[in-house]
Structures are given as structure tokens and as C-alpha cells.
Design an enzyme around this catalytic site. Sequence first.
Site, PDB file in Angstrom:
ATOM      1  N   LYS A   1      60.251 -19.642  -6.374  1.00  0.00           N
ATOM      2  CA  LYS A   1      59.497 -18.971  -7.347  1.00  0.00           C
ATOM      3  C   LYS A   1      58.128 -18.962  -7.406  1.00  0.00           C
ATOM      4  CE  LYS A   1      62.728 -20.080 -11.415  1.00  0.00           C
ATOM      5  NZ  LYS A   1      63.306 -18.844 -11.552  1.00  0.00           N
TER       6      LYS A   1
ATOM      7  N   ASP B   1      65.124 -25.481 -18.016  1.00  0.00           N
ATOM      8  CA  ASP B   1      66.454 -25.083 -17.378  1.00  0.00           C
ATOM      9  C   ASP B   1      67.358 -25.871 -17.571  1.00  0.00           C
ATOM     10  OD1 ASP B   1      67.397 -22.703 -16.218  1.00  0.00           O
ATOM     11  OD2 ASP B   1      67.200 -23.440 -14.212  1.00  0.00           O
TER      12      ASP B   1
ATOM     13  N   LYS C   1      74.339 -25.183 -18.720  1.00  0.00           N
ATOM     14  CA  LYS C   1      73.853 -25.275 -17.463  1.00  0.00           C
ATOM     15  C   LYS C   1      72.737 -26.369 -17.481  1.00  0.00           C
ATOM     16  CE  LYS C   1      70.244 -22.665 -14.688  1.00  0.00           C
ATOM     17  NZ  LYS C   1      69.891 -21.428 -14.409  1.00  0.00           N
TER      18      LYS C   1
ATOM     19  N   ASP D   1      67.612 -18.997  -5.848  1.00  0.00           N
ATOM     20  CA  ASP D   1      67.062 -18.964  -7.380  1.00  0.00           C
ATOM     21  C   ASP D   1      68.438 -18.541  -8.114  1.00  0.00           C
ATOM     22  OD1 ASP D   1      65.510 -19.544  -9.313  1.00  0.00           O
ATOM     23  OD2 ASP D   1      64.206 -17.767  -9.158  1.00  0.00           O
TER      24      ASP D   1
ATOM     25  N   ARG E   1      74.458 -19.688 -11.944  1.00  0.00           N
ATOM     26  CA  ARG E   1      75.980 -19.509 -11.814  1.00  0.00           C
ATOM     27  C   ARG E   1      76.846 -20.267 -10.981  1.00  0.00           C
ATOM     28  NH1 ARG E   1      73.887 -13.505 -10.226  1.00  0.00           N
ATOM     29  NH2 ARG E   1      71.908 -14.480 -11.493  1.00  0.00           N
TER      30      ARG E   1
ATOM     31  N   GLU F   1      70.872 -20.075  -9.152  1.00  0.00           N
ATOM     32  CA  GLU F   1      71.636 -21.436  -8.875  1.00  0.00           C
ATOM     33  C   GLU F   1      72.620 -21.726 -10.221  1.00  0.00           C
ATOM     34  OE1 GLU F   1      68.469 -21.160 -10.203  1.00  0.00           O
ATOM     35  OE2 GLU F   1      68.694 -22.618 -11.718  1.00  0.00           O
TER      36      GLU F   1
ATOM     37  N   ASP G   1      63.979 -26.198 -12.212  1.00  0.00           N
ATOM     38  CA  ASP G   1      64.199 -25.036 -11.278  1.00  0.00           C
ATOM     39  C   ASP G   1      62.905 -24.458 -10.502  1.00  0.00           C
ATOM     40  OD1 ASP G   1      65.560 -22.878  -9.960  1.00  0.00           O
ATOM     41  OD2 ASP G   1      65.862 -21.605 -11.830  1.00  0.00           O
TER      42      ASP G   1
HETATM   43  N1  BES Z   1      66.262 -20.499 -14.803  1.00  0.00           N
HETATM   44  C1  BES Z   1      66.185 -19.210 -14.244  1.00  0.00           C
HETATM   45  C2  BES Z   1      66.273 -18.098 -15.262  1.00  0.00           C
HETATM   46  C3  BES Z   1      65.110 -18.253 -16.303  1.00  0.00           C
HETATM   47  C4  BES Z   1      63.989 -17.317 -16.284  1.00  0.00           C
HETATM   48  C5  BES Z   1      65.324 -19.146 -17.367  1.00  0.00           C
HETATM   49  C6  BES Z   1      63.155 -17.236 -17.362  1.00  0.00           C
HETATM   50  C7  BES Z   1      64.257 -19.188 -18.386  1.00  0.00           C
HETATM   51  C8  BES Z   1      62.988 -18.073 -18.325  1.00  0.00           C
HETATM   52  C9  BES Z   1      67.239 -18.645 -13.202  1.00  0.00           C
HETATM   53  O1  BES Z   1      67.889 -19.876 -12.477  1.00  0.00           O
HETATM   54  C10 BES Z   1      66.790 -17.545 -12.204  1.00  0.00           C
HETATM   55  O2  BES Z   1      65.964 -18.117 -11.404  1.00  0.00           O
HETATM   56  N2  BES Z   1      67.394 -16.461 -12.403  1.00  0.00           N
HETATM   57  C11 BES Z   1      66.987 -15.487 -11.370  1.00  0.00           C
HETATM   58  C12 BES Z   1      67.870 -14.722 -10.830  1.00  0.00           C
HETATM   59  C13 BES Z   1      67.721 -13.860  -9.785  1.00  0.00           C
HETATM   60  C14 BES Z   1      67.295 -14.605  -8.561  1.00  0.00           C
HETATM   61  C15 BES Z   1      69.048 -13.093  -9.616  1.00  0.00           C
HETATM   62  C16 BES Z   1      65.936 -14.557 -12.219  1.00  0.00           C
HETATM   63  O3  BES Z   1      66.219 -14.448 -13.378  1.00  0.00           O
HETATM   64  O4  BES Z   1      64.947 -14.143 -11.764  1.00  0.00           O
HETATM   65 ZN    ZN Z   2      67.545 -21.545 -13.285  1.00  0.00          ZN
HETATM   66 MN    MN Z   3      66.881 -19.977 -10.787  1.00  0.00          MN
END
Ligand code: BES
Ligand code: ZN
Ligand code: MN
Length: 501
Positions: free
Chosen positions: A279, A290, A267, A349, A353, A351, A272
Site C-alpha cells: 500500500k 483491519d 476478518k 492486498d 477475502r 487478502e 495490513d
Molecule cells: N483492508 C483493506 C480495505 C480497507 C480500506 C479497510 C480502507 C479499511 C479502510 C483491504 O484488505 C484492501 O486492501 N482492499 C483493497 C482491495 C483491492 C486490492 C482489490 C482495496 O480496497 O484497495
Molecule cells: Zn485488509
Molecule cells: Mn488489503
Amino acid sequence: MITINLSAKSIHDQPVSSRVWFLEEGFTFGKELNALAKHLFPSLQQFFNERGFTGKANSGITLPIWHDEKLLHLIFVGLGKKHGKTLTMENYRRAVGRAVRLAESHKLSSFAFELLNPKDFGVDLNHLVQQTVTTAHMAGYHFDDFKRDRQSTKELAITICIDKAQQKAAEQAKKAGEIIAAAVNTTRHQIDTPPSRLTPTHLAEHAERVAKENKLKITVFGEPEIIKMGMGGLAAVSAGSHQDAKFIIMEYNGGKKTDKRIALVGKGITFDSGGLSIKPAASMETMKEDMAGAASVINAIGALAALKAPVNVVAIAPTSENLPSGTATKPGDIIKFYNGKTAEVRNTDAEGRLILADALSYAVKHFEPGLIVDVATLTGACDYAVGPFYSGLFTMDDKLADTALAAAQKSGDRVWRLPLHEDYEFAIASDVADLCNIGKSNYKAGATTAAMFLKHFVDDCPWIHLDIASNAFDLPSTSYVEHGASGASVRLLIELALSYK
Ligand code: BES
Ligand code: ZN
Ligand code: MN
């Protein structure tokens, strides 16, 4: 800057400013320490007693003495207790890191130590040397490009004293250790680089450099081609950004023509923000991390080529920014991926996947891999599940899980297996598309529902998913890795490919 050399001369004949001894917890004064006390510091035992140094893991002390008309530092580092019959490699890695930290903090320019007996760790000489070298270089990494007082510019020369008979084999292992360390530290440097300086274009340029240095085939698609090819996931995520998305493909063929390939998919979100599902400020602070998965696969394939690994590997890195704007993808939009499946984007968010869906489909269609390993800072939920010391490991194949766990154990990258099961399938069902990009709230397990989403894009290929959101960045110190990027998964990917049959 750390440099390491091997020497067949005794530790006592090395022209260094310090000497290091690694000692097991509860050590007794044997021949070696008695000789040390006799020749260099008679009250050594008393010094240990008064300072409470017993050889515990994560401990170390420094003793400056006057010797041969010069200041000489004696450094003692704890190795911890034996677990069963052997000392643990993780405690050894931390001890090596501790020695580097002590040398740095005392501003020492060099140290020497005697390589321990590999049997004490239940490993072979090659592995011990490789791990020592990789770990020392990892400990020497500092992201200080933007500081005026730069630790990285200071020289630290490490000499590993070794039996003459072992020197030739050890030189090879040392070289391997350096190649692996360079891949880890380059990955860390890219992750640590501020997000406006490390855009998808920069990441692609770096991949071009790695490819050129290692004579790899490389293809980079830009956003117009990405859209034209039907990579609706990557296109949707990049839609809010002014930066061009890139789809990077690198190929290394070190195996036989008929050998199945390993596909490494990473990825590469260079920042992000969450997109329109933005966020909160605190969660965004470290989102330059990210793209850790992409950097990991790019540098791992470079290292495998440099190591002349007898395997065929392809690395695929979809990369873009995830930003809100008037052109950004909206919650409620429906997108179509490279393999024709569709998804409802309920939360922009989620994204990672989406871009991985295109990359996994591409890997399956064009490379028919014998194994796919994807690496991604995918979910905060993984962090809640395993904390900062492990990556989440997902696979439905128990044998593959064992392979990954063994490679993790050997390489030093730690993983913990989390559930992946058809029962979670309904969590990502959508009323309006084939899939939904977030899990229904009553299924909770966010790392698992994200993995279930990815599973739709690997068909029947053997597949391992590593969620490194937990341990890619800002770990509690283990002495050889501190704040900032950890390089998690690079050592593991290299080991997995090297042990692939
Ligand atoms: N890049 C983030 C996940 C992440 C969180 C990486 C903390 C490193 C540290 C990912 O894209 C994300 O935002 N995931 C969301 C998914 C949710 C919206 C289903 C999350 O984990 O909150
Ligand atoms: Zn992300
Ligand atoms: Mn995200």
C-alpha cells in the site's frame, strides 16, 4: 470511567454536581422549565435566547449556578425535531453523548437526568434504558493507555431518575446495556491497540479470556494446523509474516439442541501492509483497524453468552498479518482453499477475502449454520460508496436484508444495502484458477466484486456480508463516537442474534 445507577428519587434530590435536561427543538416553557427557572435561575428564558439554544440536534449548553452553598451545573441538550410523530433514537444517542462530553470538558464528576418517555421515541422502556446505558458508556470510551493525562481514569457517575414502578425492569435493561457497551468498547480497545501489540496471538489470547469468562467452548488452530487442514487462503496471507496465524472458533449454545446455529465470521488482519502489492504510505497509516471484524465477532459472542441469549452461535475469526518479505505470497501465485476451490492471487492486498474464504468454508462444513454473518474491513471501495456513516450490507435474500436493516435501525449501527448480483460473477473469473482475487477493472464496484468472491464459500446457507471498511475507524464525531475505533457492527451482531428465529 463511567458508572451508571438508577434512582427512584427526583432529579432535584440527587447529590450530583450537575443536572441534565434533554429538550426537543422548538420546546416551550412548560411546568418543568418554569419550576426550574423559579427555583434555580429566574432568567433561564433569556439565557436560552441569548445563547441561541433552541433544542436543535447536536447542540448543548452549560449553565453554572450557585445553589445550596455549592456550584451546580445545569446542562441543556437538544434532541432535534420529531420525524413524524416521534423523536429519533439517533438524535437521542447523540444527545446522551453530548451530555457526557460536556460533563467531561467541564470536569464534572456526576450528573443526573430524568429518563424521557419511551413513547416519545416510539420504543419501550427496556429499549430506551438499554440504549441510554450503552450509549453513555460508548461516549465514555477513550483510548488513552499511552497518554500521561488520562480521561479514562477520571470518574463520571451518571444517575438516571426513573419511576419507582419501572425500576426493576429498568435494572435488567441497564445490565443488558452494560454488557453490550463492554463488548463494543473492548472491540474498540483491541482495534485501537497498536499493531505490534495486538498480534494474532494476542487476539487469540483475548478470545480465550472471553471464552473462559463466559464458559464458551473454544478451539484455536495455529499455523502448522492451518496449513495441514488445507486452509490455503489464511496460510498464503500469513506467509510473509513472522507471526503465527491463528484460526479461532468459539461456540455458545444458548438455544435448543435442534436450533440451527448462527455463524459470525470476522476478518482478523492485525496489520495490513498490502503484502508485496504494498500500500502507499497514507493508506497504511490506519491498517491496525483491519482486525475489526474478528474483534467484533469475538466480543459479540461473549456478550450474547453474558446476556443468556436463547440462541446457538459460533464465532469464527481467521487472523494473521499481511506483510511483504522473501517468504510472502506473490502476485501470480495460485492457492487452494479449505473447500477445494482455487484462486489466482493477482493482488496480495486483496487478502481479506482469502482468509474469509477458508473461514466461511469451515463454518459451512462443520456447523451447517441457519445464518452466516460475516464482518470485514474488506474494501476501500465500500468507503467510497457509502462514506463514514454506514457499513455496506450485501445479501441476495431480500428478507434477510430487511431483517438486517431492522436490526441495524434498532441497535444504532447503520448499514446501507449495496448490490450483489450474478451479473458481477464474471468480474472475478480467472484464466488459470477457479477465481481471481481482484475484480476486472471495467466492473468497478469493488465492494460488490469482493462480496461475490465470498459468495463462493457459503454454498446455499442464508448469508449476510457486512463491509465495515467504511465506518470501523476515524469517523466524524457524532459525540458518542469520535476518532479511533468505532466498534461498528458489534451492536448490530448482538441484535441480529437476539432477534434470530
Ligand atoms: N483492508 C483493506 C480495505 C480497507 C480500506 C479497510 C480502507 C479499511 C479502510 C483491504 O484488505 C484492501 O486492501 N482492499 C483493497 C482491495 C483491492 C486490492 C482489490 C482495496 O480496497 O484497495
Ligand atoms: Zn485488509
Ligand atoms: Mn488489503
